[in-house]
Structure formats: C-alpha cells, structure tokens
Design a protein around this motif. Sequence first.
Motif, PDB file in Angstrom:
ATOM      1  N   VAL A  13       0.892  -1.388  -0.051  1.00  0.00           N
ATOM      2  CA  VAL A  13      -0.051  -0.061  -0.019  1.00  0.00           C
ATOM      3  C   VAL A  13       0.841   1.047  -0.139  1.00  0.00           C
ATOM      4  O   VAL A  13       2.050   1.412   0.193  1.00  0.00           O
ATOM      5  CB  VAL A  13      -1.090  -0.167   1.240  1.00  0.00           C
ATOM      6  CG1 VAL A  13      -1.706  -1.042   1.040  1.00  0.00           C
ATOM      7  CG2 VAL A  13      -0.271   0.283   2.715  1.00  0.00           C
ATOM      8  N   GLY A  14       0.244   2.276  -0.626  1.00  0.00           N
ATOM      9  CA  GLY A  14       1.167   3.513  -0.561  1.00  0.00           C
ATOM     10  C   GLY A  14       0.242   4.874  -0.188  1.00  0.00           C
ATOM     11  O   GLY A  14      -0.759   4.840  -0.582  1.00  0.00           O
ATOM     12  N   SER A  15       1.125   5.666   0.104  1.00  0.00           N
ATOM     13  CA  SER A  15       0.389   7.408   0.333  1.00  0.00           C
ATOM     14  C   SER A  15       1.620   8.229   0.329  1.00  0.00           C
ATOM     15  O   SER A  15       2.582   7.950   0.669  1.00  0.00           O
ATOM     16  CB  SER A  15      -0.241   7.263   1.663  1.00  0.00           C
ATOM     17  OG  SER A  15      -0.764   8.611   1.979  1.00  0.00           O
ATOM     18  N   LEU A  29      -6.110   5.247   3.414  1.00  0.00           N
ATOM     19  CA  LEU A  29      -4.917   4.451   3.819  1.00  0.00           C
ATOM     20  C   LEU A  29      -5.889   3.339   4.868  1.00  0.00           C
ATOM     21  O   LEU A  29      -5.693   2.216   4.576  1.00  0.00           O
ATOM     22  CB  LEU A  29      -3.964   5.108   4.341  1.00  0.00           C
ATOM     23  CG  LEU A  29      -2.809   4.033   4.629  1.00  0.00           C
ATOM     24  CD1 LEU A  29      -2.264   3.259   3.691  1.00  0.00           C
ATOM     25  CD2 LEU A  29      -1.741   4.702   5.427  1.00  0.00           C
ATOM     26  N   GLU A  30      -6.548   3.890   5.627  1.00  0.00           N
ATOM     27  CA  GLU A  30      -7.140   2.901   6.643  1.00  0.00           C
ATOM     28  C   GLU A  30      -8.140   2.126   5.930  1.00  0.00           C
ATOM     29  O   GLU A  30      -8.213   0.747   6.181  1.00  0.00           O
ATOM     30  CB  GLU A  30      -7.870   3.783   7.565  1.00  0.00           C
ATOM     31  CG  GLU A  30      -8.454   2.834   8.948  1.00  0.00           C
ATOM     32  CD  GLU A  30      -9.349   3.747   9.963  1.00  0.00           C
ATOM     33  OE1 GLU A  30      -9.463   2.845  10.868  1.00  0.00           O
ATOM     34  OE2 GLU A  30      -9.338   4.876   9.846  1.00  0.00           O
ATOM     35  N   ARG A  31      -8.974   2.424   5.148  1.00  0.00           N
ATOM     36  CA  ARG A  31      -9.827   1.524   4.051  1.00  0.00           C
ATOM     37  C   ARG A  31      -9.098   0.579   3.486  1.00  0.00           C
ATOM     38  O   ARG A  31      -9.592  -0.498   3.451  1.00  0.00           O
ATOM     39  CB  ARG A  31     -10.636   2.443   3.407  1.00  0.00           C
ATOM     40  CG  ARG A  31     -11.705   3.404   4.018  1.00  0.00           C
ATOM     41  CD  ARG A  31     -12.592   3.933   2.950  1.00  0.00           C
ATOM     42  NE  ARG A  31     -12.081   4.867   1.799  1.00  0.00           N
ATOM     43  CZ  ARG A  31     -11.685   6.158   1.961  1.00  0.00           C
ATOM     44  NH1 ARG A  31     -12.278   6.747   3.109  1.00  0.00           N
ATOM     45  NH2 ARG A  31     -11.249   6.718   1.114  1.00  0.00           N
ATOM     46  N   GLN A  32      -7.901   0.944   3.073  1.00  0.00           N
ATOM     47  CA  GLN A  32      -7.140   0.064   1.985  1.00  0.00           C
ATOM     48  C   GLN A  32      -6.632  -1.006   3.050  1.00  0.00           C
ATOM     49  O   GLN A  32      -6.534  -2.189   2.850  1.00  0.00           O
ATOM     50  CB  GLN A  32      -6.156   0.603   1.337  1.00  0.00           C
ATOM     51  CG  GLN A  32      -6.490   1.370   0.234  1.00  0.00           C
ATOM     52  CD  GLN A  32      -5.606   2.355  -0.398  1.00  0.00           C
ATOM     53  OE1 GLN A  32      -4.302   2.303   0.053  1.00  0.00           O
ATOM     54  NE2 GLN A  32      -5.865   3.203  -1.507  1.00  0.00           N
ATOM     55  N   LEU A  33      -6.175  -0.734   4.263  1.00  0.00           N
ATOM     56  CA  LEU A  33      -5.470  -1.575   5.111  1.00  0.00           C
ATOM     57  C   LEU A  33      -6.375  -2.582   5.807  1.00  0.00           C
ATOM     58  O   LEU A  33      -6.456  -3.781   5.947  1.00  0.00           O
ATOM     59  CB  LEU A  33      -4.940  -0.929   6.510  1.00  0.00           C
ATOM     60  CG  LEU A  33      -3.741  -0.238   6.054  1.00  0.00           C
ATOM     61  CD1 LEU A  33      -3.082   0.790   7.004  1.00  0.00           C
ATOM     62  CD2 LEU A  33      -2.413  -0.934   5.666  1.00  0.00           C
ATOM     63  N   ALA A  51       4.297   2.126   2.023  1.00  0.00           N
ATOM     64  CA  ALA A  51       5.099   3.133   1.451  1.00  0.00           C
ATOM     65  C   ALA A  51       4.447   4.453   1.789  1.00  0.00           C
ATOM     66  O   ALA A  51       3.022   4.678   1.213  1.00  0.00           O
ATOM     67  CB  ALA A  51       5.114   2.768  -0.150  1.00  0.00           C
ATOM     68  N   ALA A  52       5.024   5.489   2.551  1.00  0.00           N
ATOM     69  CA  ALA A  52       4.601   6.631   2.731  1.00  0.00           C
ATOM     70  C   ALA A  52       5.723   7.621   2.485  1.00  0.00           C
ATOM     71  O   ALA A  52       6.821   7.607   3.247  1.00  0.00           O
ATOM     72  CB  ALA A  52       4.096   6.878   4.058  1.00  0.00           C
ATOM     73  N   HIS A  53       5.628   8.600   1.436  1.00  0.00           N
ATOM     74  CA  HIS A  53       6.855   9.315   1.561  1.00  0.00           C
ATOM     75  C   HIS A  53       7.296  10.243   2.568  1.00  0.00           C
ATOM     76  O   HIS A  53       8.527  10.357   2.917  1.00  0.00           O
ATOM     77  CB  HIS A  53       6.579  10.396   0.268  1.00  0.00           C
ATOM     78  CG  HIS A  53       7.649  11.351   0.115  1.00  0.00           C
ATOM     79  ND1 HIS A  53       8.946  10.959  -0.659  1.00  0.00           N
ATOM     80  CD2 HIS A  53       7.782  12.714   0.269  1.00  0.00           C
ATOM     81  CE1 HIS A  53       9.728  12.051  -0.812  1.00  0.00           C
ATOM     82  NE2 HIS A  53       9.247  13.253  -0.123  1.00  0.00           N
ATOM     83  N   HIS A  54       6.286  10.708   3.330  1.00  0.00           N
ATOM     84  CA  HIS A  54       6.478  11.502   4.697  1.00  0.00           C
ATOM     85  C   HIS A  54       6.758  10.565   5.684  1.00  0.00           C
ATOM     86  O   HIS A  54       6.267   9.432   5.685  1.00  0.00           O
ATOM     87  CB  HIS A  54       5.360  12.378   4.801  1.00  0.00           C
ATOM     88  CG  HIS A  54       5.336  13.806   3.903  1.00  0.00           C
ATOM     89  ND1 HIS A  54       4.943  13.642   2.699  1.00  0.00           N
ATOM     90  CD2 HIS A  54       5.587  14.786   4.214  1.00  0.00           C
ATOM     91  CE1 HIS A  54       5.130  14.534   2.083  1.00  0.00           C
ATOM     92  NE2 HIS A  54       5.285  15.541   2.896  1.00  0.00           N
TER      93      HIS A  54
END
Length: 286
Positions: free
Chosen positions: A111-113, A192-196, A208-211
Amino acid sequence: MRLLVTADLHYNHPKSRALADEVIDRMNAAGGDVLLVVGDTAAADGDAFERCLGRFQFAGPKLVVAGNHELWTNGPDSYELLHCTLPARAAAIDWRWIQGEPFVADDLAIVGSVGWYDYSFAQANLEIPLRFYEHKVSPGAAERFEEFAFLFDRQDDLPAGAKEIVARWNDGRHVKLHRSDREFLAELLQQLERQLQSLADKRQIIAAAHHLPFRELLPPPHSAQWDFAKAYLGSEAIGHLLLRFPNVSHLFCGHSHMPCDLHVGHIHAINIGSGYRSKTFYSLDV
C-alpha cells in the motif's frame, strides 16, 4: 519475491539528475520482481516525471507514490494532480499509482500514500506559535515579507530569539491543496485505513509513505532553521495508523534525505536516504 525500493530521485533538479540516472542503472542491473518508488520522482510540471520513470528497464510490476514535490506546480490545483492527473500519467507509462490501488500478489500486499504533516513533529524547544507553521514560514523569515505581517498582530507569544530563525518551507509557495494540511492528512489517513482494512486477510503488508510516520525517523538536532523544518517531515498519526495493523511488516519512506533503519513496534521502518547529493536503493526479499 524481491522488492527493489528507491525514493527522492528529484529528476527535474539539474544537480540530481545524473545521480538518479546512475542509481536507476544500478537497479536495472540488479534485477528483481517488483519495483517501488516512494515519492519525489519529479515535480509534476513538464515531463521529468515520465522521463525519470521511463528510464527503468523492469519487466515486473512498477509501483509509485507521490512525494510533496510531485504536488509542486505553477498550475492551480495540486489536489487534482494527486488524485487524477498523476495517476493517469503513471498508468500511461505502465506504472501503478498504489495510493489509489494497492498491489496484491497472493498473500502479500503493498500500500502507498504521499503521507503529509500536521506539525506533530514541530520541535517544542523552538516555542514557535502554530500560526507560523501553518503558513510555512518562521518568524525571522515572516518579518521580511509584508504578506506575513498579520502573523505579528500578536507578539506576546513569541519567544526570545524567534526572529533569528529564518526559514521557509517551499510547499507554501508551490502546493495548492485548497484545504488545510491537517484536513488533507485526515483524508489521506481515511483512504489508507480503508485499504488496510480491506487487506486484513493478507499475511503481510508493506507500506510506502513518502513522509515520515515515526518520530524515531527524524534527523538528529541541527540548526534552528533545520529543526523548524521538522514540522513538515511527516506525522505521528501515520505511524499510529500503521501500528494498528499487525500484518504491516515494513514501512518505506523518504523525504528527509537521511537514511534510517530501525524497528518501531512490529514494523521494520526504512528511510531510503536518497537526497540531492547521493542516491541509493534498498532490496528486500519477502
């Protein structure tokens, strides 16, 4: 499965491009099964985003998330770039925009954001009032510009020496979200929570999260100017969300340009550590 990960290629930056080309060549030679780029590939304006991603010679799935620099634009709407324009541009060159569609392979998901910031990493010792962080300018920089004069309507909460801190965070000039940073982050966390939750049956999730999602990943103390910038490096709310899901095994991030590899709870957190002066990648067998 071998996952190759990099971040912060900054391909539109002239001093960064040759180093990005070199690390891409090394990744092409290394081989692997899945490729992941964790933000700040290039600013959206122009074609540097496509030119950078197009240099990867990779037969397997290619996954990408945005960084804050993808949202820098001379146009009117960074929010539309994130949710519409950039996903379409990535798909046109055979890259998957995993913020909108997680990658799933058997019992593994990625997953990513872009992640974002809510000033939870602001350094308390600086004692800078919240309104300066919200406008992405320190007191010393703000007093140099008439547009920020209103920030000094109240001065009794300014600590001694605050005006000696001179720094601006350029998202304030180049990112147009049409909502506050906190509102934007809340939307991203809901997505992201919905995806998890939808991947709760998977044995393993790589995020993966850039920040930065964890305070432990912050760079060590430096000058007051750099410490002011820590407010924009990420949010502890991202980490709190990830830690709620026991099947999240790894977290990859970038943004700070400082390599870091540690464990927070059950999560192995890895900051790739690429920056303008050096580039690297990480190989993970899962």
